[in-house]
Write a protein that holds these residues in place. Structure first.
Motif, short mmCIF file in Angstrom:
data_model
loop_
_atom_site.label_atom_id
_atom_site.label_comp_id
_atom_site.label_asym_id
_atom_site.label_seq_id
_atom_site.Cartn_x
_atom_site.Cartn_y
_atom_site.Cartn_z
N THR A 84 -15.66 1.98 -4.60
CA THR A 84 -16.42 1.61 -3.40
C THR A 84 -15.51 1.85 -2.19
O THR A 84 -14.29 1.99 -2.34
N ILE A 85 -16.13 1.85 -1.02
CA ILE A 85 -15.31 2.11 0.18
C ILE A 85 -14.33 0.95 0.40
O ILE A 85 -13.20 1.17 0.82
N HIS A 86 -14.78 -0.28 0.08
CA HIS A 86 -13.86 -1.41 0.24
C HIS A 86 -12.58 -1.20 -0.56
O HIS A 86 -11.48 -1.39 -0.06
N SER A 87 -12.76 -0.83 -1.84
CA SER A 87 -11.57 -0.69 -2.68
C SER A 87 -10.68 0.43 -2.16
O SER A 87 -9.45 0.33 -2.22
N PHE A 88 -11.31 1.48 -1.67
CA PHE A 88 -10.52 2.58 -1.11
C PHE A 88 -9.69 2.08 0.07
O PHE A 88 -8.49 2.34 0.17
N CYS A 89 -10.33 1.33 0.97
CA CYS A 89 -9.61 0.83 2.14
C CYS A 89 -8.50 -0.12 1.71
O CYS A 89 -7.41 -0.11 2.28
N GLN A 90 -8.78 -0.94 0.72
CA GLN A 90 -7.76 -1.87 0.22
C GLN A 90 -6.55 -1.08 -0.29
O GLN A 90 -5.41 -1.36 0.05
N LYS A 91 -6.83 -0.05 -1.09
CA LYS A 91 -5.74 0.74 -1.64
C LYS A 91 -4.94 1.40 -0.52
O LYS A 91 -3.71 1.45 -0.55
N MET A 92 -5.65 1.90 0.47
CA MET A 92 -4.96 2.58 1.57
C MET A 92 -4.08 1.61 2.35
O MET A 92 -2.95 1.92 2.69
N LEU A 93 -4.61 0.42 2.63
CA LEU A 93 -3.79 -0.56 3.37
C LEU A 93 -2.56 -0.91 2.55
O LEU A 93 -1.46 -1.07 3.08
N GLN A 94 -2.75 -1.02 1.22
CA GLN A 94 -1.60 -1.34 0.37
C GLN A 94 -0.59 -0.19 0.30
O GLN A 94 0.58 -0.41 0.06
N SER A 95 -1.10 1.02 0.50
CA SER A 95 -0.18 2.17 0.44
C SER A 95 0.68 2.31 1.69
O SER A 95 1.68 3.01 1.68
N ASP A 110 -14.01 -12.24 -1.77
CA ASP A 110 -15.34 -11.73 -2.10
C ASP A 110 -16.38 -12.57 -1.36
O ASP A 110 -16.02 -13.47 -0.57
N ASP A 111 -17.66 -12.31 -1.61
CA ASP A 111 -18.70 -13.00 -0.84
C ASP A 111 -18.60 -14.52 -0.96
O ASP A 111 -18.80 -15.25 0.00
N ASP A 193 -11.54 -10.31 4.44
CA ASP A 193 -12.88 -10.13 3.87
C ASP A 193 -13.17 -8.63 3.74
O ASP A 193 -12.42 -7.79 4.24
N PHE A 194 -14.28 -8.30 3.08
CA PHE A 194 -14.59 -6.89 2.81
C PHE A 194 -14.67 -6.05 4.10
O PHE A 194 -14.11 -4.97 4.18
#
Ligand SMILES: Nc1ncnc2c1ncn2[C@@H]1O[C@H](COP(=O)(O)OP(=O)(O)OP(=O)(O)O)[C@@H](O)[C@H]1O
Length: 929
Positions: A84-95, A110-111, A193-194
């Motif tokens: 999902t786009i959320h997970s992608f953004c999470q991974k990118m911020l962590q990178s 999460d919600d 949050d997401f």
């Protein structure tokens, strides 16, 4: 690419890569297939799988896509960015941890977390105390998310309302967003949050050209599924990344955009061609799903309302016109629909599972139909009813928690939980005599205070009942003295009442479906308890129950329902999106629920367009038309629409729009569902983590409870410490990989980054700084080169995939590839941790990742700085393969033996949460241990 069965349009959509591509696809035209084939095509064209992003709408869709791709692309999909786009953004911020405030370790709310957080703070901390009666927390959260997803500047928002004579309410809501955002963006906060994940990543790309360029280099092609339901900030992120190469394909259907109410913007889709240079549009118009009459009906219905002209057609044969079901009240609608279901099954060769009954809201619109299905004893499963908190086992458990925590229920809790007498419940399972005797002495709001041992003796209460009742009373006494977490109490209550034992016995020995459902509901509830406790940050039961009372049902998992049986499916149209069934009945198609009168956004406060990224109006009436369209396009063979024409309800305008002459009455339906047309349930691949395999090796029964049924167990003391150690090591290894020299000030910085709260600072900080620095000095002695840090992997075997992350892969000073797993404890604990199996599984999963074989596998015990090697010879690896195979087989055969010698069964820290349960069950055969 195999072109058998692909249409010309599909082929073109798969092979076109010359410029940005918009695939406009109608329902059932094979979007998923095209997306899958396109990824395969790209890889075959030489694109590196690790440089392709596939963005999906849900985690489930990402998992399904990955599973399909594995068949063609094998291991190379493991590191492909399908998420999902959320997970992608999470991974990118962590990178890119050094470029923002959150480092590479932060939690994602999460919600439910977000709800609990806002609910706990909005009154006192966000300044909305005055407006409690006017605010629904759900709406407030919707507003916050909408602001974040449109990158609204909170200061400008507040100023806008002040300058334009906004009401006090508007100003207060705007200010509350400012506070919410400031709190989450505080450098000491570790949760996002997401929507904020997306906003933070977007801002990072905007303000830092270096990061933007690096991300652009990381990816060569972007594919976005369900593009019509992306929000403005998601779209902006991809627009930034994809420029200047513009290697992008988006797939979607504007007619199926149904998430505007949650912030999605169909405008992204409608304006794609104008925004992307030389963008091309390819339409998929041939429907493979439905019979001719159904396709014609929904195509005609939508035609006048489309931005992009299209004509959905099918080569499928004619079968039947849609069926109309008329009733004059909700009750008679229930009867009418169920009568049609029975007719289909009895006369038309349908099976129950062929039929889906779809609603706008299952929770509010399905009760009459469910009553009738139950009356007729027709099996059904529901999604989205969400009534976990109404299940008797959950209510009774909460009543007992109230007693044990000596809490006096408020009016709301009384109404919710005390509508029946717990003495008579299955949860306590007391003798009739005991119930009668206790009724006279018991205060129902304060049961445990109403008796003591002497009372029970005087009343001559039967021994087993007395034992249960005193067990509960003892828990209350203990709780007063030394309060334990509610999650621990949860297990103690199940033990004291022997309720778990009775349920498990019924379930395991008699395959009792009711017991199965109750066990799974308790398991879901254990996870909610854990979450609420985690979010409440307090040991007080009052805060706990207050929070729990306010959780809306849409924020939690649905109550469990029967599994593996031929049953009618009840769900919302939103949940049916992307699915297909032989027969679909759209229920409750009345004017009230399906009309186009409501033109406006209805948000708690209107956000001025000038401050939003998405300037267009969200039109609810357009969206409800699309929801109806999604429902109409789910069936393969039979579409039935049920409406009410009576005193309180009138038929929806949509029925008129379709035209009555395009329907047939139910009595005139006489087709047969052929054997080839039955619903084929999707066999889902199970995912197991390595830790669950490890649990299975330690004790299959604990695995059954925790990993199979989903019971949440309280986290152990070492877990928190272990997480901090792992995070610190990860950071050190990443720096080593980047070739950076590390000194003591770096180590202090790293430790401070992860020991954030007072407790962990006090307990671990200083020692950790010394240990970590010592480790680094030692590591420099054996690490020649860091190859991978926290590398994700999957080991696939039949229908199960084992997922995990290996801590570190290095080239050691002997120039061999070595795989290392870190343990935060002393070496003496290793024997209990199955670490040898763990490392061999990693070895198997990562065997083909490097050009050379993995020569060594080792575990590093952080507490005493020891590196211990294990045998990874082919013989041992083959043995591990067989072990995994047998575990998977045992899981499939549901073989879950108890292991009384397991490492968690009985430790210094206490007993396994399921110890008493096992003891009681074993006691049946061995007469006690
Ligand atoms: N070229 C083809 N020939 C035959 N059947 C096909 C072809 N392409 C797809 N299908 C079948 O058509 C059905 C619908 O495909 P899919 O689920 O991918 O549609 P979709 O476009 O995602 O639909 P929706 O948007 O309505 O969810 C599936 O059963 C799929 O196997």
């Amino acid at each position: 690419m195999e072109d058998i069965g692909l249409t010309e349009q599909q082929k073109e959509a798969i092979e076109y890569i010359d410029s940005p591509l918009l695939i406009v696809a109608g329902p059932g035209t094979g979007k998923t297939r095209v997306l899958t084939e396109k990824v395969i095509y790209l890889v075959k064209q030489g694109y590196n799988p690790n440089k392709i992003i596939v963005s999906t709408f849900t985690i489930k869709a990402a998992d399904e896509l990955r599973n399909r791709l594995r068949k063609d692309l094998g291991d190379s999909v493991e590191n492909m960015q399908i998420s999902t786009i959320h997970s992608f953004c999470q991974k990118m911020l962590q990178s890119f941890p050094e470029y923002h405030n959150f480092g590479n370790i932060f939690e994602v709310m999460d919600d439910l977390d977000q709800f609990l957080y806002v609910n706990r703070n909005y009154m006192w901390n966000f300044g909305l105390k005055e407006y409690v009666t006017e605010i629904s927390v759900n709406e407030l959260i919707n507003f916050y998310n909408r602001c974040t997803e449109n990158d609204v500047d909170p200061k400008k928002l507040v100023d806008h309302f002040k300058k334009n004579k906004g009401s006090d309410f508007e100003i207060a809501i705007a200010k509350s967003y400012e506070i919410y955002l400031a709190n989450l963006l505080d450098p000491n906060n570790t949760r996002l949050d997401f929507s904020l994940l997306e906003r933070e990543f977007y801002h990072l790309l905007q303000r830092n050209n270096e990061v933007l360029e690096l991300v652009r280099q990381m990816y060569d092609y972007i594919l976005i599924d369900e593009y019509q339901d992306t929000n403005p900030i998601q779209d902006a992120i991809f627009e930034l990344i994809t420029a200047p190469k513009y290697k992008i394909t988006v797939v979607g259907d504007e007619d199926q955009s149904i998430y505007g109410f949650r912030g999605a913007s169909v405008e992204n889709f409608r304006t794609f061609l104008d925004r992307y240079p030389n963008a091309k549009k390819i339409e998929l118009e041939e429907n493979f799903r439905s019979c001719k009459e159904i396709v014609q009906t929904y195509d005609e219905f939508m035609k006048p309302h489309r931005t992009f002209e299209k004509e959905i057609f099918t080569s499928n044969p004619e079968y039947s016109k849609p069926v109309i079901l008329y009733s004059d009240s909700r009750k008679s609608e229930g009867k009418e629909i169920v009568r049609f279901v029975e007719y289909l099954v009895q006369k038309c060769n349908a099976r129950y599972q062929d039929i889906a009954i779809l609603f706008k809201s299952v929770k509010f619109h399905s009760s009459e139909i469910i009553d009738e299905l139950e009356y007729k004893k027709i099996p059904y499963t529901t999604k989205g009813e969400g009534s976990l908190f109404e299940q008797e086992e959950i209510k009774n458990l909460l009543v007992l928690m109230i007693y044990i925590n000596s809490h006096y229920p408020n009016e709301k809790q009384k109404q919710w939980l005390f509508d029946h007498n717990i003495l008579e419940s299955e949860f306590l399972d007391l003798h009739e005599d005991t119930i009668e005797k206790l009724k006279n002495v018991a205060d129902i709001y304060n049961l445990l205070e109403s008796y003591d041992y002497a009372t029970l003796k005087k009343l001559n209460v039967e021994q087993n009942d007395a034992q249960k009742l005193m067990g509960l009373k003892d828990l209350m006494t203990l709780q007063k003295r030394n309060s334990v977490s509610q999650l621990k109490l949860f297990y103690k209550i199940l033990d004291a009442t022997q309720y778990n034992y009775r349920l498990f016995k019924r379930y395991l020995e008699k395959k009792d479906a009711d017991a199965d459902i109750k066990i799974r509901n308790l398991a879901i509830f254990s996870k909610i308890i854990h979450k609420v406790e985690n979010n409440t940050n307090s040991n007080h039961f009052k805060s706990f129950i207050d929070q729990l009372c306010y959780i809306p049902e849409n924020k939690i998992e649905d109550a469990a329902c029967i599994q593996d049986v031929d049953a009618v499916n009840l769900m919302t149209i939103h949940q049916a999106k992307g699915l297909e069934f032989p027969i679909v009945i759209l229920a409750g198609v009345t004017h009230k629920r399906y009309n186009t009168n409501n033109q406006n956004d209805e948000f708690i406060v209107e956000i001025p367009k000038k401050l939003m990224m998405n300037k267009s109006n969200f039109n609810r009436s357009e969206e409800i038309r699309r929801v109806f369209y999604v429902g109409m396009s789910r069936p393969q063979k039979v579409l039935a629409i049920s409406t009410i024409d009576g005193k309180y309800f009138k038929p929806s305008q949509f029925i008129d729009e379709i035209g009555l002459n395009n329907f047939i009455e139910a009595d005139n339906f006489s087709q047969i569902i052929s054997d080839n047309d039955h619903y084929i349930p999707n066999v889902e691949k199970s995912n197991l983590s390595f830790s669950s395999i490890s649990t299975y090796i330690s004790c299959p029964f604990r695995f059954f409870c925790r990993d199979y049924l989903g019971f949440q167990t309280p986290p152990g003391y070492f877990q928190a410490y272990g997480v901090i150690v792992h995070n610190c090591l990860k950071k050190i290894h990443v720096m080593m990989k980047e070739g950076k020299e590390i000194d003591i000030t770096d180590v202090v910085k790293i430790v401070d980054m992860y020991c954030k709260d007072d407790e962990s600072r006090e307990e671990w900080r200083n020692e950790l700084i010394t240990d970590l620095y010592n480790y680094y000095e030692k590591a420099c002695g054996f690490i020649y080169d860091v190859l991978d840090v926290e590398v994700p992997f999957s080991y696939i075997n039949k229908n199960i995939s084992i997922n995990g992350q290996a801590d570190l892969v290095i080239k050691n000073t002997n120039e061999e590839i070595e795989l290392i797993d870190y343990k935060s404890r002393y070496a003496e604990y290793l024997s209990k941790m199955n670490v040898d199996t763990q490392l061999r599984i990693y070895n198997l999963a990562l065997a083909n990742r490097y050009n050379e074989p993995i020569k060594k596998i080792s575990a590093y015990t952080f507490k005493d700085n020891r590196r211990i090697f294990f045998d990874n010879s082919n013989v041992e690896l083959e043995k591990t393969k067989s072990l995994i195979k047998s575990i998977i087989q045992n899981v499939e055969n549901k073989e879950f033996e108890r292991n009384w010698e397991g490492p968690i069964c009985k430790t210094k820290a206490g007993l396994c949460e399921f110890y008493q349960l096992c003891n009681m069950m074993e006691g049946d055969t061995k007469n006690g241990r």
